[in-house]
Design an enzyme around this catalytic site. Structure first.
Site, PDB file in Angstrom:
ATOM      1  N   ASP A   1     111.448 -39.998 109.297  1.00  0.00           N
ATOM      2  CA  ASP A   1     111.221 -38.610 109.680  1.00  0.00           C
ATOM      3  C   ASP A   1     112.429 -38.038 110.416  1.00  0.00           C
ATOM      4  OD1 ASP A   1     110.089 -36.178 110.395  1.00  0.00           O
ATOM      5  OD2 ASP A   1     108.949 -37.030 112.065  1.00  0.00           O
TER       6      ASP A   1
ATOM      7  N   ASP B   1     113.542 -31.274 107.454  1.00  0.00           N
ATOM      8  CA  ASP B   1     112.576 -32.235 107.991  1.00  0.00           C
ATOM      9  C   ASP B   1     111.949 -33.062 106.867  1.00  0.00           C
ATOM     10  OD1 ASP B   1     110.698 -33.637 109.415  1.00  0.00           O
ATOM     11  OD2 ASP B   1     109.421 -31.905 109.865  1.00  0.00           O
TER      12      ASP B   1
END
Length: 438
Positions: free
Chosen positions: A115, A322
């Site tokens: 992430d 992201d």
């Protein structure tokens, strides 16, 4: 790694077998290569001793010495190639991508979501009952690992609607063939309001400003000399189980064969936020296939101007890249106006009753939809409708969602189209190139 060691062994055994021929009375016998040292270093160490030597080298011997040094230089460069490793990522329905790591002396394997929107790395404690309800399948017991220790510190985390309570621990972490010693990470004791999480944890690829100053995985890989450059890249595909077309996390750099150089080239943007992989966006648009109809939301001072039929001001020009977000997410006020623009293309969209936060559109024919276009620090990026829509027989769902906070997010949907290179060394940058397709 075994192949690499064998390669060095073969070369050095050959080199050690080749000696400089000794003159009858004036030369001392010196091996060309000794434990990886160059010839000049061995000569210097000999000169520092009490032995007096002299040399008369033929042109052939000088050329041989030069060739051996060139060979060692080549091996030095070859060693760097081993500092770029890639981690295969498992594609879970284009929504989540997971890669494997190992923890502790027993090297227990976990599948983590890598992430770029967060910085902590965590796995679930074997005492976390709520973690199992969220979808976590494998758990870690720090007390049974001799290399694991607690820091006597706890923290509360927020992941979208998900909430977590965790304690700090220090453990050895292996990613690919790279072993990180004493990685500070989190062990979750509680995980609530997070549904359908298909992994065992999360690996944060963000900055240490979001991890209380504790070094992230990328930080420690660089600090411990496991990678030569503080950077990584992410290549995502729609393929589920195809090894040759598999999604990848590349640590230490980028792989050029994953970019479509026939139709594109790398474009780099400066990171403009100290906490997130955030860059400047110029505008977002819906554009007809023939380019005749364009509806745009533009930043106040866009870098790249395009002749629009209709446009308005973009409320936020901050775009976060992201990998932990599945969709493209726009600030809700920008999202509302962009949805209104679809009416100019004959398409009516409304909030879906079945899927919260998703817009449902009445037109089921993908060919009637415009391209979605984004400009990032001066370059246009195009997402065709077949990539931002999920259609059935009667309607289509828009994979561009609204967000309450004043920021927009380019998630996996965007990264699948554009291979993305993250450079963490100052000045921080993010690069994009059209990803190679089938």
């Amino acid at each position: 790694m075994q192949i690499k060691v064998l390669l060095f062994a073969i070369i050095f055994s050959y080199v050690l077998s080749r000696r400089i021929k000794q003159k009858k009375s004036t030369l001392i016998h010196i091996s060309l290569i000794q434990k990886g040292q160059r010839v000049q270093e061995i000569i210097k160490s000999t000169l520092d001793s009490d032995i007096k030597i002299s040399f008369e080298l033929s042109r052939e011997v000088k050329e041989q010495i030069n060739n051996q040094n060139l060979l060692i230089d080549h091996l030095d460069r070859l060693q760097y190639a081993y500092q770029i490793v890639y981690i295969p990522l498992r594609n879970q329905y284009n929504a989540q991508y997971f890669g494997k790591i190992q923890l502790g002396q027993q090297e227990q394997t976990f599948e983590l979501l890598f992430d770029t929107g967060s910085s902590y790395t965590w796995v679930a404690s074997n005492d976390c009952n709520t973690c199992q309800k969220a979808g976590v399948k494998n758990f870690f017991n720090c007390e049974t690992s001799q290399s694991c220790s607690y820091l006597n510190k706890k923290i509360k985390l927020q992941y979208g609607k998900g909430k977590a309570v965790a304690q700090f621990m220090v453990e050895n972490l292996k990613i690919g063939q790279l072993l990180i010693q004493n990685q500070t990470m989190l062990l979750l004791d509680e995980l609530t309001e997070l549904k359908k999480f298909e992994g065992d944890g999360l690996a944060g690829l963000g900055f240490d400003t979001l991890s209380d100053g504790y070094p992230t995985i990328i930080d420690n890989l660089f600090i411990q000399n496991l990678i030569d450059k503080k950077e990584f890249s992410i290549y995502l595909t729609e393929h589920q189980n195809s090894e040759d077309k598999q999604s990848k996390l590349i640590i230490g750099g980028k792989l050029d064969n994953l970019g479509d150089y026939n139709n594109d080239q790398w474009h780099y943007c400066d990171v403009i936020n100290k906490n997130y992989w955030a860059i400047l966006g110029d505008y977002v648009s819906f554009v007809s296939k023939d380019g005749k109809i364009r509806r745009s939301l533009k930043s106040i001072k866009p870098v790249h101007y395009v002749q629009d039929d209709k446009s308005d001001i973009l409320f936020t020009s901050l775009f976060v890249i992201d990998s932990g977000t599945s969709l493209i997410v726009l600030y809700k006020k920008d999202h509302e106006r962009l949805i209104e623009y679809l009416k100019d293309f004959g398409i009516e969209c409304f909030d879906s009753e079945q899927y919260q936060g998703i817009s449902e559109c009445d037109q089921s024919n993908i060919d009637d939809y415009p391209n979605f276009e984004i400009s990032l620090c001066g370059k246009q990026f195009i997402i065709p409708p077949e990539k931002y829509l999920l259609c059935s027989f009667f309607q289509c769902y828009l994979m561009i969602a609204p967000f309450d906070q004043r920021v927009s997010i380019l998630g996996d949907l965007f990264i699948r189209e554009y291979y993305t290179h993250f450079i963490q060394e100052t000045p921080r940058k993010i690069g994009f190139i059209k990803a190679t397709q089938d």
